[in-house]
Design an enzyme around this catalytic site. Structure first.
Site, short mmCIF file in Angstrom:
data_model
loop_
_atom_site.label_atom_id
_atom_site.label_comp_id
_atom_site.label_asym_id
_atom_site.label_seq_id
_atom_site.Cartn_x
_atom_site.Cartn_y
_atom_site.Cartn_z
N SER A 146 0.80 -1.63 -0.22
CA SER A 146 0.15 -0.15 -0.16
C SER A 146 0.70 0.82 0.01
O SER A 146 1.91 1.27 0.65
CB SER A 146 -0.72 0.17 1.23
OG SER A 146 -1.28 1.45 1.46
N TYR A 159 -1.24 -0.88 11.00
CA TYR A 159 -1.70 -1.52 9.72
C TYR A 159 -0.16 -0.68 8.38
O TYR A 159 0.29 -1.53 7.53
CB TYR A 159 -3.57 -0.32 8.83
CG TYR A 159 -3.12 -0.24 7.53
CD1 TYR A 159 -3.58 -1.92 6.42
CD2 TYR A 159 -3.13 0.28 6.31
CE1 TYR A 159 -3.59 -2.18 5.34
CE2 TYR A 159 -3.79 -0.36 4.98
CZ TYR A 159 -3.27 -1.52 4.71
OH TYR A 159 -3.52 -1.20 3.27
N1 LIG Z 1 -9.08 -0.45 -0.28
C1 LIG Z 1 -7.68 0.08 -0.67
O1 LIG Z 1 -8.18 0.71 -0.51
C2 LIG Z 1 -6.02 -0.52 -0.31
C3 LIG Z 1 -5.01 0.41 -0.92
C4 LIG Z 1 -4.28 0.11 -0.22
C5 LIG Z 1 -3.77 -1.74 -0.16
N2 LIG Z 1 -4.67 -2.24 0.15
C6 LIG Z 1 -4.99 -3.66 0.13
O2 LIG Z 1 -5.00 -5.05 -0.56
C7 LIG Z 1 -5.09 -6.01 -0.25
C8 LIG Z 1 -6.93 -6.27 -0.24
O3 LIG Z 1 -8.05 -5.60 0.40
P1 LIG Z 1 -9.13 -5.17 -0.64
O4 LIG Z 1 -9.19 -4.24 -1.06
O5 LIG Z 1 -8.94 -5.77 -1.52
O6 LIG Z 1 -9.87 -5.59 0.94
P2 LIG Z 1 -11.31 -6.68 1.22
O7 LIG Z 1 -11.55 -6.23 0.02
O8 LIG Z 1 -11.63 -6.52 2.51
O9 LIG Z 1 -11.09 -7.89 0.81
C9 LIG Z 1 -9.98 -8.68 1.92
C10 LIG Z 1 -9.62 -10.01 1.56
O10 LIG Z 1 -9.27 -10.85 2.33
C11 LIG Z 1 -9.47 -11.86 2.44
N3 LIG Z 1 -8.55 -11.84 4.35
C12 LIG Z 1 -8.83 -11.76 5.43
N4 LIG Z 1 -8.68 -11.97 6.68
C13 LIG Z 1 -8.72 -13.10 6.09
C14 LIG Z 1 -7.98 -14.44 7.19
N5 LIG Z 1 -8.11 -14.31 8.50
N6 LIG Z 1 -8.63 -15.50 6.28
C15 LIG Z 1 -8.34 -15.95 4.95
N7 LIG Z 1 -9.08 -14.47 4.36
C16 LIG Z 1 -8.86 -12.99 4.74
C17 LIG Z 1 -11.05 -11.66 2.36
O11 LIG Z 1 -11.38 -12.87 2.71
P3 LIG Z 1 -12.54 -13.04 3.90
O12 LIG Z 1 -13.03 -12.04 4.71
O13 LIG Z 1 -13.87 -13.73 2.86
O14 LIG Z 1 -11.98 -14.38 4.59
C18 LIG Z 1 -10.84 -10.82 1.20
O15 LIG Z 1 -10.64 -11.63 0.60
C19 LIG Z 1 -4.93 -5.56 1.59
O16 LIG Z 1 -3.97 -5.72 1.79
C20 LIG Z 1 -4.65 -4.40 2.03
O17 LIG Z 1 -4.68 -4.34 2.71
C21 LIG Z 1 -6.48 -2.07 0.23
#
Ligand SMILES: NC(=O)c1ccc[n+]([C@@H]2O[C@H](COP(=O)([O-])OP(=O)(O)OC[C@H]3O[C@@H](n4cnc5c(N)ncnc54)[C@H](OP(=O)(O)O)[C@@H]3O)[C@@H](O)[C@H]2O)c1
Length: 292
Positions: A146, A159
């Site tokens: 990120s 985070y």
């Molecule tokens: N959205 C943003 O603004 C943003 C910006 C920069 C970086 N990121 C990074 O990008 C990545 C994806 O984020 P996103 O925005 O796609 O988030 P999201 O929509 O909340 O998706 C998160 C994913 O992680 C899985 N997950 C979370 N805890 C878990 C666990 N204990 N075991 C297995 N799976 C787990 C969730 O699946 P289940 O809940 O079904 O297990 C889901 O598939 C993350 O690492 C986040 O930090 C996000």
């Protein structure tokens, strides 16, 4: 590809955190190339929906429900792959979460969970599957960092620290394996319109309101093409590139003050532990004038 018994193995793109958001979007992009995609997360409904996306995009889908908090997560995933005659050719570590608020007021277990999922599980998966890729001289790892990885982040401390780890770890591995035909890429997006923003509480902070939100499809495209070009670091979009540049260039004293302020909400509990809202405690005018 064959295993030790000479049985043929099918190379797969394994997406951890594939039930929604960026991981699900990356699975779709890989599927457009006809890939066999293994979708991993906890939610069965989310995994089924992601599997439909993959099939519609022209790929083959396998789903594996796994909680990354399990200490033997990588072994369980390996057993699933072996049972299905699959080999992890590309690993995408997209699972992750964050929490906004002063670290002294957030539940300790939830904050340690960030370390367990964003750091420990990502490291476990990477170290488990990378040696095989190096031995085969192909494939690689795409880790979700990120722009938070470019600076400390008061009021979202765990985070930001977890993403600094992801960036440092991934960039170092990139250098270690780059002559072997294996890629390790860190993708570092700014805000992306996914459930992450709501769940983490980040979406309600001024910082995330200022920065434009990209779509998960756009971020997935940039991430996948950067990975395919063996890039060390991919920062998708101009606004995120600018934010990463500013975060890397500003003196620490300036940026921690700025980010802390932009990530604080007046209703946040005061970090002093009084149990009162910040603006009625250490953030009140009287306190700031030195009255309390
Ligand atoms: N959205 C943003 O603004 C943003 C910006 C920069 C970086 N990121 C990074 O990008 C990545 C994806 O984020 P996103 O925005 O796609 O988030 P999201 O929509 O909340 O998706 C998160 C994913 O992680 C899985 N997950 C979370 N805890 C878990 C666990 N204990 N075991 C297995 N799976 C787990 C969730 O699946 P289940 O809940 O079904 O297990 C889901 O598939 C993350 O690492 C986040 O930090 C996000």
């Amino acid at each position: 590809m064959t295993d030790e018994q000479g049985e043929s193995l099918r190379p797969a793109v394994v997406v951890v955190g594939a039930s929604r958001g960026i991981g699900r979007a990356i699975a779709k992009v890989a599927a457009r190339e006809g890939a066999t995609v293994v979708l991993v997360a906890r939610s069965s409904d989310g995994l089924s929906a992601a599997a439909n996306d993959v099939k519609a995009a022209g790929g083959q889908a396998f789903t594996f429900s796994l909680d990354l908090l399990a200490t033997d997560a990588s072994r369980r995933l390996q057993d699933f792959l072996t049972a299905n005659s699959l080999v992890c050719d590309v690993l995408v570590n997209s699972a992750g979460y964050g929490l906004r608020g002063p670290a002294t007021t957030l539940p300790i277990a939830d904050q340690l969970g960030i370390v367990d999922v964003n750091v420990r599980a990502l490291t476990d998966m990477t170290l488990h599957f990378l040696p095989g890729m190096v031995a085969r001289g192909r494939g690689g790892v795409l880790n979700l960092g990120s722009i938070a990885g470019f600076t400390p982040g008061p009021n979202m401390a765990l985070y930001y620290a977890s993403k600094a780890f992801v960036r440092s770890f991934s960039e170092a591995l990139h250098q270690e394996v780059k002559s072997t035909g294996v890629a390790v890429t860190c993708v570092a997006p700014g805000p992306v319109a996914t459930e992450f923003l709501e769940k983490s509480g980040a979406g309600r902070a001024a910082l995330f309101k200022i920065l434009p939100k990209l779509s998960s499809d756009y971020v997935a495209e940039r991430a996948w093409s950067g990975f395919k070009s063996s890039r060390r670091l991919v920062v998708p979009g101009l606004s995120a590139k600018l934010a990463a540049f500013v975060a890397s260039s500003l003196p620490a004293t300036v940026k921690v003050r700025l980010i802390g302020r932009l990530q604080r909400r007046s209703r946040d509990l005061c970090p002093c532990g009084s149990g009162k809202p910040f603006k009625e405690c250490c953030g009140s005018r009287k306190a700031r004038r030195g009255g309390i």
